[in-house]
Every structure is written in structure tokens, then in C-alpha cells.
Scaffold this active site. Sequence first.
Site, PDB file in Angstrom:
ATOM      1  CG  HIS A  95      -1.691  -1.258   1.417  1.00 16.95           C
ATOM      2  ND1 HIS A  95      -2.929  -1.512   0.896  1.00 16.95           N
ATOM      3  CD2 HIS A  95      -1.335  -2.390   2.089  1.00 16.95           C
ATOM      4  CE1 HIS A  95      -3.318  -2.734   1.243  1.00 16.95           C
ATOM      5  NE2 HIS A  95      -2.361  -3.291   1.960  1.00 16.95           N
ATOM      6  CB  SER A 133      13.114  23.039 -14.628  1.00 15.17           C
ATOM      7  OG  SER A 133      12.352  24.224 -14.761  1.00 15.17           O
ATOM      8  CE  LYS A 162      11.768  19.767 -10.362  1.00 12.03           C
ATOM      9  NZ  LYS A 162      10.528  19.989 -11.115  1.00 12.03           N
ATOM     10  CD  GLU A 208       8.643  12.754 -15.028  1.00 10.61           C
ATOM     11  OE1 GLU A 208       7.625  13.408 -14.826  1.00 10.61           O
ATOM     12  OE2 GLU A 208       9.774  13.251 -15.150  1.00 10.61           O
TER      13      GLU A 208
END
Length: 502
Positions: free
Chosen positions: A176, A297, A303, A310
Site C-alpha cells: 500500500h 527545468s 530541478k 516518466e
Amino acid sequence: MGRQQGMPTGAKPDWSAQSGSAKAWGGRFSASPDSRLEAFNASVSFDVRLIREDIRGSIAHVRMLGRQGIIETSEADSIEEALWTVLYEVDAGSFRLTVADEDVHTGVERRLRALIGDVAGKLHTARSRNDQVATDFRLWTKGALVEICTGLVRMSDALLDVARRHPDVLMPGYTHLQRAQPILLAHHLHAYVEMLARDIDRVREAHRRTDVLALGSGALAGTSFPIDRESVAADLGFAGITSNSLDGVADRDFALDTLYACSVIAIHLSRLSEEIILWSSAEFGFVRLNDAFATGSSIMPQKKNPDIAELGRGKSGRIIGDLVGLLTTLKGLPLAYNKDMQEDKEGVFDAVDTILALLDVFPPMVETLAFDTERMASAAVADFSLATDAADVLARHGVPFREAHAVVGRLVAQCIADGRSFADLADADWAAIHPVFAEHRPPLDGLGSVTLRDVPGGPAPRRVRSALAAATEALAGQRAWIERERLKTDALFVRPDGTPLS
Ligand code: ARG
């Protein structure tokens, strides 16, 4: 001959490609195809990817026509020689197909006719584009599946390499997405190796079912010529031949199998991606991506983004889309060939390309991950992750597990209320919880905890070590299979006299 029916007596038939239209089917048409029909109908923009397989399939076919005496041996020889020339031109990049070719099959025949004249027209004896495309596509798919298998082996190697370099690194195991019990990082990575091993199985299974020759099925109903399908199968390296001519031209299960195998691989890589995304967040802080495999970024200078992971997660969507697309295309198609089936190729090409791209970039990304092993080890024992070990201690000494569970549950609740962890408890505290704890204690470190879970498939270091060794050995077997299949394919594209193509 059927094509002469209705011909006025005495009229001289003109079979040249220029009559009516330059199409392979132009004879019965009086008008040239509309340019919009031509553009819409053509598959050449994508089935050009089958050109080497198409030529090689034709070589096997024409050799057989010659052997069987269906055409003259000298004709077969000159067609074969010209086909090798076209293959050479393809490899050299000097032969181009055009939309007017309609499809790769017609385009190759056009070039053949330019090279050797009308005898080129004998190549299509006892054959249809329907069994031809099924053969080309199966040949191509076999090669693609071998490449996917190679990528899966490479990815498994990468995971095993990271696991071997971090034999004792602890981390929290989750259910979980809540910390559950300590495990080894190597155990976690080995879980993916197992998934990929099943993926390899699926890919090889798809390969096995693809490895069947469709040529000889004709348009749908075989041929009246005395062809020898077995010899064509042997020439093209197919393990067998299809057993029903309708099925031979209409079956695209092999494409579905391939897309399903790709989909499951994509799902596995997507799950791994999600973990890398989570682990590389400040919230987890388990791993740092190598700068060469991360992005930044354009506005936020600080970043560092896990774009590869992804995209790995995102690309599973299109691959599943490719599978669902072909399933939907095939649903409800009457036997045998229908033009709908031309839609079978692009999705397979897309899924294969996408999987190969993923399997190219994922191994180095994974191999260059830098783990914060201290942070992982302390997270592994935080949040009462050793509670199950504590309950097991009681159960080992005669307390029914349900009762042991309740006792330790109360202990956890008390500790949370007091702001303490198991490590803060004194001897007397343990004894007060349950008399068994006066004598016997659970391990308070992650390594002690995993070492106790010494079952086959479990996280004890010696079990993980032997699992990694077994996985490494299994990969050697897969490499041998890849090598054998590659050799078979390479042999197909070498002229009988051994002259290299390019
Ligand atoms: N381009 C076609 C395909 O991909 C080749 C087979 C054409 N057959 C036909 N009967 N029109 O399916």
C-alpha cells in the site's frame, strides 16, 4: 484462363503493366486509379520496412518454382539474381519506392521488371500478395522478437549488476506504499529480473508461434501449381508451415502475441519507472539519477527531473493502444484476407520501436543510479517495520499468531503514544509486554530481520545471492538462443556464392 473470359475473339491481350493502370491488378480496370484512392490505399510508406523480408521471401519462392519445374530453371535463376540486385540496391540506399507502387510487393516487382523485363512477371506464379505479406510480416516479426529478447537480456544484466554491487543494502519493503518490512535492495531488483524473465518467455513463445510459413496459401485457397512449401520454409528458416490456407492468410495472432508481449514488458518497465520516480524524490531520497540520465527545468534552476522514467511510464499507454487497436481491427473480420488487415503493421512497428528504445536507455539509467544506502537502511527499520518479527518471536514460543499480532499491535500503539520506537524500550518494558519477551527478543536491525526470513524466494541474503546466481545462469541460456536465431537470420541474407551484399 479466367482473366481471358469475356475477351472478344481475336483481340490481342496486352498484359503489360501499362494497360488500364500500372497496378498489379490493373488488367480488368478501364480507368486509372484516382489519386485519392491511390494515396489512401497505399501501404508503401510503412510496409517499406518489410522490403528485405519481401525480397528474401521472393528468392525462396522463385527457387522453389524453378526446382519444381513450374518455371524454367534459367528463368528462376535470372529472377533470383535480379532479386539479389534489388536487395543490394536497398541496402545501398539507391532503390526507392513511390506511392504509385501501392505496396512494397508491387514496388519490388516494378524494379525487377526494369532489370530483367517481362520474365519478372513469372515470380508471382502460385503466389498472392496475401500469403506474401503474411510471410514478410512473420519474417520481420521474428527478427524483431529476437531483438526485443536481446534488449530484455541487457536490461536483466543491468538490474543484476546493480543488485550484485549492493549485496547488503537494506530498504523498506512496501505494501500500500506504506513501509511494511525490511528487505534487501537486491531482492527488490531481483523481482524485476523475474518479471523480465517471464517477458523473455513470452517473447520466445510469440516467436515460436510466428515461426510458421504462410506462403503457399495463395490468395485464400492455395494454388493449382505443384509447389513445395516445406522447402520454402526450410530456405526461409521457418520451423513449419501453416495447415490451412484460409488461416494462413487471415491469421494475425502472431502480431497480437507480439503486441501483448510488448505490452507486458511496457507495464513492467512502467512499474520500475514509477519506483525510480518515487525513490528519486526528496520525499524518499533513496536514489540520485546520474546527470547524464536526468533533465532540468527551463525555469527552475535547481530541478533535476527523471524524464526517462516518466517516459518509460508514459509510453506504456501507446503500446497498450497498439494492442487494443489491432484486437479491434481483427474483431469481426470474415475469413480470409480483408484490406482492414493492412492496419496490422504500423502498431506492431510502433510497439517494437518503442520497446527497443526503452530497452536501450533503461539499462544505463539503472546502472548509473547512486543509492543513499544509509537513508534506505534507516528507513528500512523505521515506523515499526520490525513488528512482524516481534509477533513471530511470540508465535515461535507457543503464542497463537493472532494473539501475538494483537499483543504487538498494542505495543506499537503504546510506543506511538509515547513517541518511542522499539529501540527505545528497556528490558523491563519488553518483559512487561509479554513474558516470552523476557527471554527472547526480535531483531532490532534490518539485516537481522531479513536474515531470519530464510525461505526459498525470501529476502535472506543467502537466498537472494542464490536467486541472483540462478537468474544469471538462466540468462546464459537466453543468450545462446539469441545467438542461434541471429545466425539463422544472417545466413538468409548472404548470397549462395557467399558474396557479401554491401
Ligand atoms: N498492403 C497489403 C497489406 O498490407 C498487402 C496485401 C494486399 N492484398 C490484397 N488483396 N489487396 O495487407
